[in-house]
Each structure stands twice: as C-alpha cells, then as structure tokens.
Design an enzyme around this catalytic site. Sequence first.
Site: not given
Length: 466
Positions: A144, A159, A197
């Site tokens: 995630s 990032r 997700d």
Amino acid sequence: MNLSSALERTKRDFLVTNQYLDNLVNFFEKEAREGLQKDSERSLPMLPSFVTQIPNGSEKGLFLAADLGGSNFRVCSVHLNGDRSHELKQMKWRVPNETMKGSAAKFWTYLAKCIQDFLTEHHPEQSSFELDGNSYLKMGFTFSFPIRQTALNSGTLIRWTKGYAIEDAVGTDVCESLQTAVRALNLPVDVVAIVNDTVGCLLARSYETGSSAQTLVGCILGTGTNAAYSEKISRIPKLATYDSVPKSAKVMVVNTEWGSFDNNVKFLPNTEYDQALDLMTPNPRFHMFEKRVSGMFLGEILRRVLESFLKKGTIFTSAKTSLRKDADILTPWSIDTSFLSYSAADGSSDLTGIQQELTKIGISDSSLEERQAVKEICHVVALRSARLVAGIIAGLLKMTKAFEKFEVVDIGMDGAIIEFYPHYEEMVREALRSLRFVGANEKRITIGISRDGSGIGAALCAAMAG
Ligand code: ADP
Ligand code: MG
C-alpha cells in the site's frame, strides 16, 4: 448567532442536494474517462491493475498473501475450497522502526524472514526447498504505497509514505526485490502479483458471491477511501502503451484512486472547514475527495465545526469557562471519526452517550439542546460523505452500463466506516435511489462487506496469475 440558526447554516453548508448528485455522476464520468485516456498529474489516476480475470467462486488451492500497510506486515495462507468458502491462517508483525528507515537489503530480508517464520509455524511441509518448482506456493503481495505498476508482477516504488524512509528502495521493483529475498532464504515461494487493497476487496467479494451476482466495484472506506472496478480493455486507451496485457484478456480491474477525484475542487463541496483542514495536511490540494469522505478526516471536520461554534459563543456556553487549553476540542486531529458513530448510535432521550463522548474531548457539561446540535452536526458530516460516495459509485455504474448488462449489480466494501457507522449503507442507498440515473434500479444493487480483502484478494490474484 444563536445555536439554532448556526445549526441551520451548518446543515445548509453540508447539504448535498439530489440535483447536485445528478450532476456529480456526469462530472465523475467525464473525469474518469479522461484518466483512462492518459496519465497526468492532476487527473484521476485510473491505474491499470493487470488483473484480467474476476473470480467466480470455483477457484481452488493453497495460496499465500503478504500485506504491507501502515506499520504492520501480515502474512497469510488462504485455502480456497472452490465453493466460495476458504480457510485462512495468518501472522502479523510490527515492523521495527530501524527496519522502516534502514537499507533496502535489510528491509526485504526482514519481510522474507517473516514469511519463513509463517511457513515454519503453519505449513512446515512447505518450508523447505526440497520441493520441485511445481509445488512452489504462489504469493500475492498487497503493497500500500505509491508504485508504478507495469505488469501483474512488476512495479517500481515511486516514494515512501506512512513513516517509511528506505531511500535505496525507491525506483526499484518491489515484486522482484521481495522475490530475491525469499529465494535467498530458499523458500518455495513465487511472488506472482502486486495487488492494491481495493482490487483485493473486489476479487474477494467476487469469490464470495460466486455466480449469484456480478461484483463490479470494490470500495474501501477506512482511514482513506478508494475503489477499483472492472472495465472493458477496449475502453482503456492508455493500456496501449503497455506490452504486458494478455491478448486474450477482455476486462481489466482498474484502481481508480478516487481519493484524488476533483483535486482542483471544481465540483466538490468546499466549506470553510474543508479549506482550513486541507491547509493542515502534509499534501494540500491532493486527495480532495478523500478529505471529505474517509475516517482520517471526518472526526477533524466535526472538530472544526464544534470549535468554531464554541469560539463564537454559540455552543457549550456553560462549559467554556472551565475548558482547558489543551482540550481535544481545541486540538487539531484529536477527535476520532468513531465519535460520529457513537453519536449516531445514541438513541437515548437525553443523549447520555453523546455527553460521555463530549467529556472525553473536554466538554464536561452540556444542555440537551447542545447535545442535539452535536448529533445533527455529526449526522450532516457523515451524510455528506455517504452521498458523495453514492454519487461516484453511480458514476462508475453509468460508465460500465451496469444496469443494461447485469440483472444484479454487486458492490464489495471494506473499512471501519462502512462496518461501524450505523446505517452508512442505508445512507448510500437512499442517495442512489434519489439519483435520476439509478432510481428504482437501486433494488438491483447488492452491497456486502468483504472483510480481509487484502488477504483473500491477494491470494485470489495469485491463483489467477496463471
Ligand atoms: P485501514 O483503512 O487503515 O485499513 P480501518 O478500516 O480500520 O483501517 O479504518 C480506520 C479508520 O476508521 C480510522 O480513521 C478511524 O478513525 C476510523 N474509525 C475507527 N473506528 C470507527 C468507528 N467506530 N466509526 C467510524 N470510524 C471509525
Ligand atoms: Mg483496511
């Protein structure tokens, strides 16, 4: 201003009218189509997931899932029974602070060791490398953080967020890195898919409903909000630039990243509270939809309304003199979104539950009229969230011509808001019914909570990875 007129004004500020919602459906559809055309920094991302099959409930076998979210790393095995049911085993670790900030090599090795511990504990028969390649366990990896995905099993880290800072991992392929670390420990595991997700939520719900309904959307309403939906490949022009799409594939799950819908706030409601909140975030002018909808923000919106009433002398007049400077009501980010749920759940005639919550935020005493006002403010903040979600879900259903194609249209949802806010689903449904585009078709929509989407969904993704 007295309390009742201040309250009326706030209700107007947070009102999402039926007509506004009808226009929202069309505005969202336009933005989403643009996102499918090409990538640009301020448009809706509409990211290809490279998942080109939707489970039908008959998938079978043992698969692994790994999930790196905020501070926890979770590993689970999912046995799909092929009849819409499954068994799940899992272990969870809190990633040590020094691992979150150290070198990439140490970090990936740490994750691989967790996977090793899991296999030793739950699948000792699978924990050695003696097996031939066919017996390797396939693993789906829910990661995630922002990545640029170019294939089901390939994505480079853009990032870090959420406190991670492993600089030499930025720009590298997260699937390949985990695979290399797993191989170094001689584990019979193939990392075959990176899974968002929301995509996991859609797949998990699809497996659960089987052929009884077509699950078109998977939506998360937790700390943040996001959704994935299944789209025809011919309607995703920007896919032409990738060579990793199987020729036979007809549909692909798209991760909308709808938290970024309307970042320019051309259309979204924008009260003084929304504007002030945005300036207090690390990413002003981004995630503007999310900032009006999800768990991380609703409590703070409520706090800002209450604080403003308090400072103007319209509410909590008797508690004001004894209020501490460091009380939660005066401190940004100190009211949790669960406050809204407790408020909605308080059906007592004198609203004692609300007083208990108020005491926690520094208001030890209130009149019944004040508690009723708090209840109404909580309600309009949550209602606005639910109606905005309904509007853009309808936008997705319109884009996909869902009602023309399917008798029953199913939506999977996950997250604390849908799970714990009383009647959130009913508020979404009511808004759907009020839409011109949906109307009576609302009855053809089923909505189900799909818990553990990141585990079951990632396992399903691995199952379908071929
Ligand atoms: P995540 O999205 O991180 O997987 P959750 O789905 O558990 O996690 O959502 C957590 C968010 O939900 C937090 O922002 C929290 O404030 C909010 N939350 C927790 N409990 C409740 C509740 N009872 N009602 C509404 N929101 C809640
Ligand atoms: Mg979650």
